[in-house]
Design a protein around this motif. Sequence first.
Motif, PDB file in Angstrom:
ATOM      1  N   VAL A 198     -54.507 -75.829  87.233  1.00  0.00           N
ATOM      2  CA  VAL A 198     -53.694 -75.929  86.032  1.00  0.00           C
ATOM      3  C   VAL A 198     -53.315 -77.389  85.810  1.00  0.00           C
ATOM      4  O   VAL A 198     -53.095 -78.137  86.776  1.00  0.00           O
ATOM      5  N   THR A 199     -53.295 -77.790  84.549  1.00  0.00           N
ATOM      6  CA  THR A 199     -52.897 -79.146  84.174  1.00  0.00           C
ATOM      7  C   THR A 199     -51.742 -79.058  83.188  1.00  0.00           C
ATOM      8  O   THR A 199     -51.811 -78.314  82.203  1.00  0.00           O
ATOM      9  N   ILE A 200     -50.695 -79.817  83.456  1.00  0.00           N
ATOM     10  CA  ILE A 200     -49.481 -79.776  82.636  1.00  0.00           C
ATOM     11  C   ILE A 200     -49.180 -81.184  82.144  1.00  0.00           C
ATOM     12  O   ILE A 200     -49.100 -82.125  82.943  1.00  0.00           O
ATOM     13  N   HIS A 201     -49.027 -81.345  80.829  1.00  0.00           N
ATOM     14  CA  HIS A 201     -48.546 -82.591  80.237  1.00  0.00           C
ATOM     15  C   HIS A 201     -47.178 -82.322  79.622  1.00  0.00           C
ATOM     16  O   HIS A 201     -47.030 -81.392  78.825  1.00  0.00           O
ATOM     17  N   SER A 202     -46.190 -83.126  79.972  1.00  0.00           N
ATOM     18  CA  SER A 202     -44.836 -82.962  79.444  1.00  0.00           C
ATOM     19  C   SER A 202     -44.331 -84.303  78.944  1.00  0.00           C
ATOM     20  O   SER A 202     -44.298 -85.277  79.706  1.00  0.00           O
ATOM     21  N   ALA A 203     -43.931 -84.338  77.677  1.00  0.00           N
ATOM     22  CA  ALA A 203     -43.441 -85.581  77.091  1.00  0.00           C
ATOM     23  C   ALA A 203     -41.930 -85.529  76.930  1.00  0.00           C
ATOM     24  O   ALA A 203     -41.383 -84.493  76.532  1.00  0.00           O
ATOM     25  N   PRO A 204     -41.228 -86.632  77.224  1.00  0.00           N
ATOM     26  CA  PRO A 204     -39.804 -86.685  76.880  1.00  0.00           C
ATOM     27  C   PRO A 204     -39.631 -86.404  75.390  1.00  0.00           C
ATOM     28  O   PRO A 204     -40.369 -86.924  74.558  1.00  0.00           O
ATOM     29  N   GLY A 205     -38.709 -85.549  75.068  1.00  0.00           N
ATOM     30  CA  GLY A 205     -38.508 -85.176  73.675  1.00  0.00           C
ATOM     31  C   GLY A 205     -39.019 -83.799  73.342  1.00  0.00           C
ATOM     32  O   GLY A 205     -38.625 -83.227  72.330  1.00  0.00           O
ATOM     33  N   GLY A 206     -39.928 -83.229  74.171  1.00  0.00           N
ATOM     34  CA  GLY A 206     -40.277 -81.835  73.963  1.00  0.00           C
ATOM     35  C   GLY A 206     -41.735 -81.487  73.813  1.00  0.00           C
ATOM     36  O   GLY A 206     -42.110 -80.326  73.951  1.00  0.00           O
ATOM     37  N   GLU A 207     -42.621 -82.434  73.486  1.00  0.00           N
ATOM     38  CA  GLU A 207     -44.031 -82.094  73.361  1.00  0.00           C
ATOM     39  C   GLU A 207     -44.600 -81.716  74.729  1.00  0.00           C
ATOM     40  O   GLU A 207     -44.193 -82.263  75.757  1.00  0.00           O
ATOM     41  N   ALA A 208     -45.560 -80.784  74.724  1.00  0.00           N
ATOM     42  CA  ALA A 208     -46.102 -80.329  75.999  1.00  0.00           C
ATOM     43  C   ALA A 208     -47.477 -79.707  75.798  1.00  0.00           C
ATOM     44  O   ALA A 208     -47.833 -79.264  74.698  1.00  0.00           O
ATOM     45  N   ARG A 209     -48.232 -79.669  76.901  1.00  0.00           N
ATOM     46  CA  ARG A 209     -49.564 -79.064  76.900  1.00  0.00           C
ATOM     47  C   ARG A 209     -49.786 -78.426  78.264  1.00  0.00           C
ATOM     48  O   ARG A 209     -49.582 -79.061  79.303  1.00  0.00           O
ATOM     49  N   LEU A 210     -50.197 -77.163  78.266  1.00  0.00           N
ATOM     50  CA  LEU A 210     -50.451 -76.419  79.498  1.00  0.00           C
ATOM     51  C   LEU A 210     -51.863 -75.866  79.422  1.00  0.00           C
ATOM     52  O   LEU A 210     -52.177 -75.078  78.521  1.00  0.00           O
ATOM     53  N   ALA A 211     -52.739 -76.283  80.352  1.00  0.00           N
ATOM     54  CA  ALA A 211     -54.141 -75.868  80.323  1.00  0.00           C
ATOM     55  C   ALA A 211     -54.526 -75.244  81.653  1.00  0.00           C
ATOM     56  O   ALA A 211     -54.374 -75.869  82.713  1.00  0.00           O
ATOM     57  N   PHE A 212     -55.023 -74.002  81.601  1.00  0.00           N
ATOM     58  CA  PHE A 212     -55.547 -73.327  82.784  1.00  0.00           C
ATOM     59  C   PHE A 212     -57.065 -73.496  82.799  1.00  0.00           C
ATOM     60  O   PHE A 212     -57.733 -73.218  81.791  1.00  0.00           O
ATOM     61  N   ALA A 213     -57.620 -73.955  83.918  1.00  0.00           N
ATOM     62  CA  ALA A 213     -59.065 -74.140  84.017  1.00  0.00           C
ATOM     63  C   ALA A 213     -59.767 -72.806  83.782  1.00  0.00           C
ATOM     64  O   ALA A 213     -59.493 -71.820  84.473  1.00  0.00           O
ATOM     65  N   GLY A 214     -60.642 -72.770  82.769  1.00  0.00           N
ATOM     66  CA  GLY A 214     -61.339 -71.540  82.438  1.00  0.00           C
ATOM     67  C   GLY A 214     -60.490 -70.532  81.691  1.00  0.00           C
ATOM     68  O   GLY A 214     -60.919 -69.395  81.471  1.00  0.00           O
ATOM     69  N   GLY A 215     -59.279 -70.923  81.294  1.00  0.00           N
ATOM     70  CA  GLY A 215     -58.369 -70.012  80.606  1.00  0.00           C
ATOM     71  C   GLY A 215     -57.773 -70.647  79.371  1.00  0.00           C
ATOM     72  O   GLY A 215     -58.288 -71.643  78.855  1.00  0.00           O
ATOM     73  N   PRO A 216     -56.670 -70.120  78.873  1.00  0.00           N
ATOM     74  CA  PRO A 216     -56.088 -70.616  77.624  1.00  0.00           C
ATOM     75  C   PRO A 216     -55.398 -71.969  77.784  1.00  0.00           C
ATOM     76  O   PRO A 216     -55.041 -72.380  78.890  1.00  0.00           O
ATOM     77  N   THR A 217     -55.220 -72.635  76.650  1.00  0.00           N
ATOM     78  CA  THR A 217     -54.460 -73.878  76.572  1.00  0.00           C
ATOM     79  C   THR A 217     -53.312 -73.675  75.587  1.00  0.00           C
ATOM     80  O   THR A 217     -53.519 -73.202  74.469  1.00  0.00           O
ATOM     81  N   PHE A 218     -52.110 -74.016  76.009  1.00  0.00           N
ATOM     82  CA  PHE A 218     -50.915 -73.916  75.170  1.00  0.00           C
ATOM     83  C   PHE A 218     -50.485 -75.334  74.811  1.00  0.00           C
ATOM     84  O   PHE A 218     -50.392 -76.199  75.687  1.00  0.00           O
ATOM     85  N   THR A 219     -50.216 -75.582  73.546  1.00  0.00           N
ATOM     86  CA  THR A 219     -49.711 -76.895  73.142  1.00  0.00           C
ATOM     87  C   THR A 219     -48.513 -76.715  72.225  1.00  0.00           C
ATOM     88  O   THR A 219     -48.454 -75.770  71.432  1.00  0.00           O
ATOM     89  N   VAL A 220     -47.566 -77.627  72.336  1.00  0.00           N
ATOM     90  CA  VAL A 220     -46.431 -77.647  71.419  1.00  0.00           C
ATOM     91  C   VAL A 220     -46.219 -79.088  70.986  1.00  0.00           C
ATOM     92  O   VAL A 220     -46.264 -80.014  71.799  1.00  0.00           O
ATOM     93  N   HIS A 221     -46.071 -79.282  69.677  1.00  0.00           N
ATOM     94  CA  HIS A 221     -45.781 -80.599  69.126  1.00  0.00           C
ATOM     95  C   HIS A 221     -44.556 -80.471  68.243  1.00  0.00           C
ATOM     96  O   HIS A 221     -43.947 -79.398  68.140  1.00  0.00           O
ATOM     97  N   MET A 222     -44.162 -81.546  67.597  1.00  0.00           N
ATOM     98  CA  MET A 222     -42.902 -81.540  66.858  1.00  0.00           C
ATOM     99  C   MET A 222     -42.914 -80.583  65.669  1.00  0.00           C
ATOM    100  O   MET A 222     -41.877 -80.124  65.222  1.00  0.00           O
ATOM    101  N   GLY A 223     -44.101 -80.234  65.179  1.00  0.00           N
ATOM    102  CA  GLY A 223     -44.162 -79.348  64.023  1.00  0.00           C
ATOM    103  C   GLY A 223     -44.492 -77.910  64.356  1.00  0.00           C
ATOM    104  O   GLY A 223     -44.587 -77.073  63.466  1.00  0.00           O
ATOM    105  N   GLY A 224     -44.686 -77.583  65.613  1.00  0.00           N
ATOM    106  CA  GLY A 224     -45.051 -76.222  65.986  1.00  0.00           C
ATOM    107  C   GLY A 224     -45.903 -76.227  67.234  1.00  0.00           C
ATOM    108  O   GLY A 224     -45.679 -77.009  68.148  1.00  0.00           O
ATOM    109  N   GLY A 225     -46.923 -75.361  67.262  1.00  0.00           N
ATOM    110  CA  GLY A 225     -47.787 -75.308  68.429  1.00  0.00           C
ATOM    111  C   GLY A 225     -48.813 -74.212  68.282  1.00  0.00           C
ATOM    112  O   GLY A 225     -48.827 -73.464  67.299  1.00  0.00           O
ATOM    113  N   LYS A 226     -49.711 -74.117  69.273  1.00  0.00           N
ATOM    114  CA  LYS A 226     -50.758 -73.104  69.206  1.00  0.00           C
ATOM    115  C   LYS A 226     -51.194 -72.706  70.608  1.00  0.00           C
ATOM    116  O   LYS A 226     -50.913 -73.387  71.599  1.00  0.00           O
ATOM    117  N   VAL A 227     -51.892 -71.563  70.667  1.00  0.00           N
ATOM    118  CA  VAL A 227     -52.542 -71.095  71.881  1.00  0.00           C
ATOM    119  C   VAL A 227     -54.026 -71.024  71.583  1.00  0.00           C
ATOM    120  O   VAL A 227     -54.447 -70.361  70.638  1.00  0.00           O
TER     121      VAL A 227
END
Length: 369
Positions: A198-227
């Motif tokens: 698993v790879t996790i990116h976390s930004a001060p202020g709230g943006e983030a990205r969570l990626a599972f190898a071979g699985g889903p990726t979750f992202t959140v930015h200031m305007g929303g996010g997606k899976v």
Amino acid sequence: MGAKRFYGWSLLILLLTACSEAAGERERLLRRQLESDRLAHLTVDAGLLSSGVADSLLVVDAGRVDVQDRESVEGHFTEYFRGASYQAWDDVIPPRIRISSGGDLAVVHRVVQVQRTEPVLGLPSRSVSFQSAWTATYEWTSAGWRMASVTSTFLPPPDRARTVLGGARRAVGLAALPQDSVFLAEARVTGPTGPFQVTIHSAPGGEARLAFAGGPTFTVHMGGGKVDAGQGEGRPLTDPDLTFLRGHEIHLMLLDPLSRLEHVRVMGEAQYAGRGAIWLRGEDAAGSPVDLYYAAADTSPLGYRVTDHTRPGAENVTLTWTGEGTSQVADEPILFTPGAVFEQGAERFTYRFSRATWVARSSVDFGSR
């Protein structure tokens, strides 16, 4: 004539004295009732406390007016007292009492300082301190004084959360969160379903990205996010998705919770992972509590508890940082902690970081804004 006038004045004085003595006796009985209320808290006796309440009690609190019968009051305090103990329940100033000229109605203004220990979330106990003030009316009945209404307030605590979080960042060597960088954590995970990456990116202020190898990726930015599960753009991020992503932000959930949770505040002291801890609480995107724990000795981060919204009825998840200091992998230090453990009921997932470091914000794609 003079004798009659003297007799009249004497009778009036006797009547006034009797009234004064009666008023004094009723004030004494009211003060005794106030002391009984204090004793009921110190001995966690809901029956004793409710015995001083009228058949119906008008309660004004949190922008609402409710009417509770005596049985409801006793039931409420039975639950509130369950497993609790009081170290202090003391008047900050002497209660202010005003009794009507007829002696059948009284108004009391009271301010108390409370030190209380109570169980929470399966932990042995936590310590809570607060100051409360209220105005109550009392009616004189054949059984004595009974509380008929109460309007209560609490003294807002100072913003201790920012102080604790500042100490937590200093404890891991951060003077401040670097706003031009993103924290990157790469981990190999072992658990009941087998190993995965698993790879996790976390930004001060709230943006983030969570990626599972071979699985889903979750992202959140200031305007929303997606899976994105590998099917193009994927679908919009829902509140349960967001809480799932936040639950995996192992580092910035503890170092920057103010940008990830609502209503973060200090709750008191507790035990966590066998250590004395300062306990903070916030709310996730779905409005459920998230509990954060920092070492009482130096405010270093210990771990957190989050609600699992992805599996209805599932137990909540506990995350604990593990290991001491830093380790060295590929000439790059592992910052803050070399590992972590997620526990949910009997399930246990062990994270071992191969990378845990700051990278340039420009190197991470959080999606469109």
